[in-house]
Design an enzyme around this catalytic site. Structure first.
Site, PDB file in Angstrom:
ATOM      1  CG  ASN A  41      37.472  50.773  41.107  1.00 14.49           C
ATOM      2  OD1 ASN A  41      37.859  49.902  40.338  1.00 14.49           O
ATOM      3  ND2 ASN A  41      36.302  50.704  41.698  1.00 14.49           N
ATOM      4  CB  CYS A  63      31.329  45.503  44.014  1.00 23.24           C
ATOM      5  SG  CYS A  63      32.680  46.627  43.596  1.00 23.24           S
ATOM      6  CG  HIS A  82      38.774  46.293  43.344  1.00 26.25           C
ATOM      7  ND1 HIS A  82      37.513  46.229  43.895  1.00 26.25           N
ATOM      8  CD2 HIS A  82      38.682  47.151  42.288  1.00 26.25           C
ATOM      9  CE1 HIS A  82      36.693  46.984  43.188  1.00 26.25           C
ATOM     10  NE2 HIS A  82      37.379  47.562  42.208  1.00 26.25           N
ATOM     11  CG  ASN A 123      26.453  48.680  43.252  1.00 30.67           C
ATOM     12  OD1 ASN A 123      27.364  48.638  42.439  1.00 30.67           O
ATOM     13  ND2 ASN A 123      26.406  49.579  44.203  1.00 30.67           N
ATOM     14  N   GLY A 150      31.506  49.495  37.843  1.00 25.48           N
ATOM     15  CA  GLY A 150      31.084  48.530  36.812  1.00 25.48           C
ATOM     16  C   GLY A 150      29.579  48.393  36.715  1.00 25.48           C
ATOM     17  CG  ASN A 151      27.213  46.320  39.624  1.00 25.80           C
ATOM     18  OD1 ASN A 151      27.172  45.404  38.800  1.00 25.80           O
ATOM     19  ND2 ASN A 151      27.544  46.120  40.881  1.00 25.80           N
ATOM     20  CG  ASN A 167      32.373  55.589  46.551  1.00 28.20           C
ATOM     21  OD1 ASN A 167      31.791  54.768  45.837  1.00 28.20           O
ATOM     22  ND2 ASN A 167      33.687  55.614  46.695  1.00 28.20           N
ATOM     23  CB  THR A 220      35.259  47.728  39.676  1.00 28.02           C
ATOM     24  OG1 THR A 220      34.714  48.201  40.918  1.00 28.02           O
ATOM     25  CG2 THR A 220      34.942  48.696  38.545  1.00 28.02           C
ATOM     26  N   GLY A 221      34.656  45.159  41.513  1.00 32.50           N
ATOM     27  CA  GLY A 221      35.160  44.190  42.499  1.00 32.50           C
ATOM     28  C   GLY A 221      35.096  42.776  41.970  1.00 32.50           C
ATOM     29  CD  GLN A 237      28.915  53.099  44.255  1.00 32.94           C
ATOM     30  OE1 GLN A 237      28.097  52.265  43.823  1.00 32.94           O
ATOM     31  NE2 GLN A 237      29.717  52.837  45.278  1.00 32.94           N
ATOM     32  CG  ASN A 261      36.387  49.490  46.102  1.00 29.55           C
ATOM     33  OD1 ASN A 261      35.391  50.027  46.548  1.00 29.55           O
ATOM     34  ND2 ASN A 261      37.166  50.081  45.180  1.00 29.55           N
TER      35      ASN A 261
END
Ligand code: API
Length: 280
Positions: A159, A219, A161, A13, A76-77, A66, A221-222, A46, A192
């Site tokens: 965010n 991802c 999901h 990512n 997160g990443n 984005n 946060t995903g 991002q 997402n």
């Protein structure tokens, strides 16, 4: 405008990271989309901006955009790469950083090997907090997706999901359903979309179609949102290793009211200079 940047990634990512403390960076949406372009620009999932804090109790401010130019609340990443960038550029000697984002405060802990453990905050499960249009909170919600009614979970990590359980991530309709659900009217801020395959109570696989960037190799946060959804449905234990297309993340969550902890690697690819005044 001449801007130094660093290209980084967290499990593939990928990010352009800009120090906006030692440089004055004023980028509009058109310029952000230009930089994101993988042919005419640098290319990123991002853009991460490192800014001075706006309040005395934090070390930095962290802004996230984005590839479509939309500013978002959390990444997160990106948070792991943010911590590595701050250390590498000697913007701070701390190994524990408190950082403000559009969705609240996160805590970043940098290990000597460049891995970063992040307190991603407490997940939000009320539909209004996602935001997701639903009459009441539930473990899963029926959603109409191209002539199908599928069951999704809805989780916010700051965010939004949507998480869908699938038998096999390799055959899941990630792009087809991802694009439809990303723009579904019941997600007023878009969403997402995670496709989660449970292997056993401590292991899972995940693919994510990201809001504003399409499918990414990972991802953060995903992954947090997917583990929360799996634990809520009684399918996962509180510590899970999640295999994404770009690599593996370690996620821990003790249940409602507790924060989600994410641990994973960072990578610095190259440093460069943007010369935006030369671009059409
Ligand atoms: N596309 C996401 C932001 C980046 C999230 C992802 N790259 C991560 O690592 O959490 C959104 O629109 O909310």
């Amino acid at each position: 405008m001449r801007l130094e940047f660093t290209k980084m990634h967290g499990l593939g990512n990928d990010f352009v990271v800009i120090d906006c403390i030692s440089q004055r960076a004023r980028l509009d949406t058109h310029q952000i989309k230009q930089i994101a372009d993988r042919h005419f620009g640098v290319g990123f999932d991002q853009l991460l901006l490192v800014e001075a804090p706006t309040r005395p109790d934090v070390d930095f401010r962290y802004r996230i955009f984005n590839a479509d130019g939309s500013e978002v609340q959390q990444c997160g990443n990106g948070a792991r790469c943010f911590a590595r960038f701050v250390r590498d550029r000697k913007l701070s000697r701390k190994t524990k950083l408190i950082v403000e984002t559009a969705s609240g405060i996160i805590e970043l802990n940098i290990a000597p090997n460049g891995w970063v453990r992040v307190n991603m905050g407490v997940p939000r499960l009320e539909p209004n907090d996602i935001p997701f249009i639903a009459s009441a909170r539930a473990l899963t919600y029926p959603l109409d997706v191209s002539d199908h009614i599928i069951e999704i979970s809805a989780v916010s990590m700051g965010n939004p999901h949507a998480v869908i359980l699938v038998d096999n991530v390799n055959t899941a309709p990630v792009r087809e359903w991802g694009r439809i659900i990303e723009n579904h009217p019941r997600f007023p801020e878009r969403v997402n979309v995670g496709f989660l395959e449970i292997i056993d109570r401590q292991r899972a696989k995940l693919r994510v179609f990201e809001r504003g960037s399409g499918e990414t190799l990972a991802c953060g946060t995903g992954t947090c949102a997917a583990v929360v959804a799996g634990i809520q449905q009684g399918l996962l234990d509180e510590r899970v290793r999640v295999q994404l297309r770009g690599g593996e993340l370690d996620i821990r969550w003790q249940g409602e009211g507790h924060p989600v902890w994410m641990t994973g690697p960072t990578a610095r690819v190259f440093d460069g200079v943007l010369r935006l005044y030369e671009w059409q």
